[in-house]
Design an enzyme around this catalytic site. Structure first.
Site, short mmCIF file in Angstrom:
data_model
loop_
_atom_site.label_atom_id
_atom_site.label_comp_id
_atom_site.label_asym_id
_atom_site.label_seq_id
_atom_site.Cartn_x
_atom_site.Cartn_y
_atom_site.Cartn_z
N SER A 83 111.72 76.45 61.63
CA SER A 83 112.86 76.57 60.54
C SER A 83 113.93 75.82 60.72
CB SER A 83 113.25 78.23 60.21
OG SER A 83 112.13 78.96 59.78
N LYS A 86 114.50 73.03 58.21
CA LYS A 86 115.16 73.10 56.78
C LYS A 86 116.33 72.45 56.71
CE LYS A 86 113.11 77.77 56.48
NZ LYS A 86 113.64 79.29 56.69
N TYR A 209 106.10 72.19 53.04
CA TYR A 209 106.81 73.18 53.82
C TYR A 209 106.29 73.43 55.33
CZ TYR A 209 109.37 76.97 55.69
OH TYR A 209 110.05 77.73 56.46
N VAL A 279 111.43 80.22 64.91
CA VAL A 279 110.62 81.08 65.70
C VAL A 279 109.77 80.70 67.03
CG1 VAL A 279 110.87 82.71 63.75
CG2 VAL A 279 108.70 81.17 64.18
#
Length: 334
Positions: A83, A86, A209, A279
């Site tokens: 993540s 992002k 993504y 994560v």
């Protein structure tokens, strides 16, 4: 919020300095020594390949805007960016589109709900709310420049590589492991499509993504990428301008309010830095005009944030004077 003609006030910035090079190096080494034996937290296992991580891995890197590098531990150990990507894809899309376009199309407000919440979309009339939650990140990736999914993916891969100052590669095992377990992201994309928030093929957007989350990085890479945002969009090692200073500012503002999901307020209250976690155990934390911290350790708390990384960022933000909200009196009190 700010309707009418935009202000013509010139953006100015005033920032302080880090301690001396030797003091900063000692502080990084001490933070690593203090927390390398901390065994709280668990390794993420909902993505099968992440469960293979060694819980003892721990790396800390700090890169300042002048290009000085201070590191300790497993700073060259590769892991998937997850993540944290992002933040940098948001910056690339802001650079290609505009501040106003991304604000209107995606949003910049915290959902107050988990990163993969369906309810957040339904409660906000289909708006993904911000680019740091999964729905917003999928919608943001769909806005990357390129006529085909392959071109959009290459725009993202090369863009994040410019932030890191080296070519970043896809970890095929992580990508395949995530593709097999990302049904919820596919559902989020379909829901966004139903609201007209994604106008391209939603499954192509999920694939892009997933690929960006599967790029291999190191703690050193994260520090360089964060320092590029800290240095007004200029990579402090290559001296290449990656994004405009205004884009770097907007990205850090979004990270401050949304980068740590529903715990963003608590993180800002305790640590006082824009930050993003992943994560796989990575964290990037950024002090504008000063430096960025790249941390990696795979043991996570219940919110999915690296336990050792958080503790190290807490110490470093304090001892190196990086907390955005900390100040001392200009003159002694009466």
């Amino acid at each position: 919020m700010f309707e009418g003609e935009p202000s013509e006030a010139e953006q100015r910035a005033f920032t302080g300095d880090l301690p001396s090079v030797s003091a900063t190096a000692r502080t990084i080494a001490e933070a690593h020594r203090r927390y390398r034996g901390l065994d709280d937290g668990d390794i993420a296992d909902y993505i099968p390949v992440l469960a293979e991580a060694d819980p003892s891995w721990f790396g800390l890197s700090l890169v300042d805007t002048g290009g000085e590098v201070h590191e300790a531990g497993d700073v060259e150990m590769t892991f998937s960016i997850q993540s944290i990507s992002k933040a940098f894809v948001f910056a690339l899309v802001c650079q290609a589109r505009s501040h106003e376009f991304v604000h209107e199309r995606i949003g910049v407000n915290n959902t107050g709900l988990p990163f993969n919440s369906v309810m957040a979309i339904e409660l906000n009339d289909g708006s993904p709310m911000n680019s740091m939650v999964n729905a917003g990140a999928i919608a943001t990736s769909a806005l990357a420049t390129g006529e085909t999914p392959a071109e959009k993916w290459e725009t993202i891969r090369t863009g994040l590589s410019r932030f890191a100052g080296r070519s970043l590669d896809l970890d095929g095992r992580v990508y395949r492991s995530e593709i097999e377990t990302n049904q919820r992201n596919k559902a989020l994309a379909r829901l966004l499509e139903s609201y007209g928030r994604i106008i391209t093929d939603p499954l192509d957007s999920v694939d892009i993504y997933t690929r960006q989350c599967s790029l291999s990085v190191t703690a050193h890479d994260l520090a360089v990428m964060g320092a590029t945002l800290a240095d007004g969009g200029v990579n402090p090692l290559t001296r290449e301008r990656v994004v405009a200073a205004e884009v770097a500012r907007d990205t850090l503002a979004l990270l401050a309010s949304c980068g740590m999901y529903e715990n963003s307020g608590e993180w800002l209250f305790e640590i006082g830095l824009p930050a993003k976690s992943g994560v796989s155990g990575g964290i990037v934390a950024i002090a504008p005009g000063k430096a960025a911290i790249g941390a990696f350790s795979p043991r996570l708390d219940s919110a999915g944030n690296s336990v050792r990384g958080q503790r190290a960022c807490f110490d470093l933000a304090r001892t190196l004077g990086m907390n955005l909200f900390a100040s001392t009196p200009e003159s002694p009190p009466r």
